[in-house]
Design a protein around this motif. Structure first.
Motif, PDB file in Angstrom:
ATOM      1  N   ARG A 155       0.939  -1.231   0.031  1.00 14.88           N
ATOM      2  CA  ARG A 155       0.205   0.118  -0.042  1.00 14.88           C
ATOM      3  C   ARG A 155       1.091   1.336   0.110  1.00 14.88           C
ATOM      4  N   GLU A 156       1.957   1.241   0.838  1.00 11.08           N
ATOM      5  CA  GLU A 156       2.798   2.356   1.020  1.00 11.08           C
ATOM      6  C   GLU A 156       3.550   2.576  -0.718  1.00 11.08           C
ATOM      7  N   ILE A 157       3.916   1.540  -1.242  1.00 14.27           N
ATOM      8  CA  ILE A 157       4.476   1.766  -2.505  1.00 14.27           C
ATOM      9  C   ILE A 157       3.580   2.314  -3.685  1.00 14.27           C
ATOM     10  N   ILE A 158       2.161   1.967  -3.602  1.00 15.38           N
ATOM     11  CA  ILE A 158       1.181   2.366  -4.411  1.00 15.38           C
ATOM     12  C   ILE A 158       1.068   3.928  -3.958  1.00 15.38           C
ATOM     13  N   MET A 159       0.733   4.135  -2.796  1.00 16.50           N
ATOM     14  CA  MET A 159       0.660   5.649  -2.371  1.00 16.50           C
ATOM     15  C   MET A 159       1.812   6.427  -2.865  1.00 16.50           C
ATOM     16  N   ASP A 160       2.913   5.998  -2.681  1.00 11.77           N
ATOM     17  CA  ASP A 160       4.079   6.642  -3.138  1.00 11.77           C
ATOM     18  C   ASP A 160       3.884   7.187  -4.645  1.00 11.77           C
ATOM     19  N   HIS A 161       3.444   6.201  -5.301  1.00 13.50           N
ATOM     20  CA  HIS A 161       3.379   6.414  -7.090  1.00 13.50           C
ATOM     21  C   HIS A 161       2.463   7.470  -7.313  1.00 13.50           C
ATOM     22  N   VAL A 162       1.367   7.329  -6.197  1.00 10.58           N
ATOM     23  CA  VAL A 162       0.086   8.278  -6.498  1.00 10.58           C
ATOM     24  C   VAL A 162       0.634   9.767  -6.396  1.00 10.58           C
ATOM     25  N   LYS A 163       1.509   9.904  -5.131  1.00  9.27           N
ATOM     26  CA  LYS A 163       1.712  11.164  -4.559  1.00  9.27           C
ATOM     27  C   LYS A 163       2.927  11.633  -5.437  1.00  9.27           C
ATOM     28  N   ASN A 164       4.131  10.846  -5.999  1.00  9.46           N
ATOM     29  CA  ASN A 164       5.053  11.229  -6.724  1.00  9.46           C
ATOM     30  C   ASN A 164       4.949  10.452  -7.910  1.00  9.46           C
ATOM     31  N   PRO A 165       4.347  10.934  -9.025  1.00  9.91           N
ATOM     32  CA  PRO A 165       4.187   9.990  -9.919  1.00  9.91           C
ATOM     33  C   PRO A 165       5.713  10.236 -10.851  1.00  9.91           C
ATOM     34  N   ARG A 166       6.249   9.242 -11.277  1.00 13.37           N
ATOM     35  CA  ARG A 166       7.616   9.091 -11.796  1.00 13.37           C
ATOM     36  C   ARG A 166       7.319   9.372 -13.568  1.00 13.37           C
ATOM     37  N   ASN A 167       8.308  10.037 -14.040  1.00  9.37           N
ATOM     38  CA  ASN A 167       8.401  10.629 -15.304  1.00  9.37           C
ATOM     39  C   ASN A 167       7.596  11.329 -15.969  1.00  9.37           C
ATOM     40  N   ILE A 168       7.114  12.509 -15.248  1.00 11.76           N
ATOM     41  CA  ILE A 168       6.044  13.173 -15.629  1.00 11.76           C
ATOM     42  C   ILE A 168       7.097  14.348 -16.437  1.00 11.76           C
TER      43      ILE A 168
END
Ligand code: ZN
Length: 146
Positions: free
Chosen positions: A11-24
């Motif tokens: 869940r932590e990994i998922i939320m990290d990608h939601v908050k800090n989306p990569r490659n924008i």
């Protein structure tokens, strides 16, 4: 590691990608692009891919995505996972991801952070959220033969 710890780590990994989306980033004009929507949830995705036809390699992936945390995190993870991958590597990774979310045998070694979405197998209505990015990628590369 217990099942519960596993779950909270994922869940932590998922939320990290939601908050800090990569490659924008802003894609260049030569990026291939596509738009895909998941009507069952309302997720919308513009996907941009810099694809090198000489080497059959994905050089870069960027996107604009709105929707649920499953969809947004999955696209971010995909952009990390598939950048600098050949078409063959891409096919293998996508096959393993699809197998994971549909409860078939898969190899977690090739999935990176995307392994954190394995709980989706227990939530069938969300499978389309998790796979939207991959579907769009196959569409861009003309590999959506299904
Ligand atoms: Zn969704």
């Amino acid at each position: 590691m217990s099942y519960l710890n596993d779950e909270s780590m994922y869940r932590e990994i998922i939320m990290d990608h939601v908050k800090n989306p990569r490659n924008i980033k802003t894609p260049n004009d030569h990026y291939r692009k596509t738009y895909l929507k998941n009507p069952s949830c309302g997720d919308e995705l513009y996907l941009y891919v810099d694809y090198d036809e000489t080497t059959n390699t994905i050089k870069d992936i960027t996107y604009k995505v709105t929707g649920c945390s499953i969809c947004c995190s999955s696209v971010s993870m995909m952009s990390e996972l598939l950048t600098n991958k050949s078409k063959l590597e891409m096919a293998l990774i996508i096959e393993n991801f699809n197998n994971m979310v549909t409860g078939k045998e898969y190899n977690p070694e090739v999935l990176g952070d995307a392994v954190s979405l394995k709980g989706i197998v227990n939530v069938p209505p969300r499978i389309k959220c998790a796979t939207l990015g991959y579907k769009a990628l196959l569409q861009i590369l003309g590999e959506d033969h299904e």
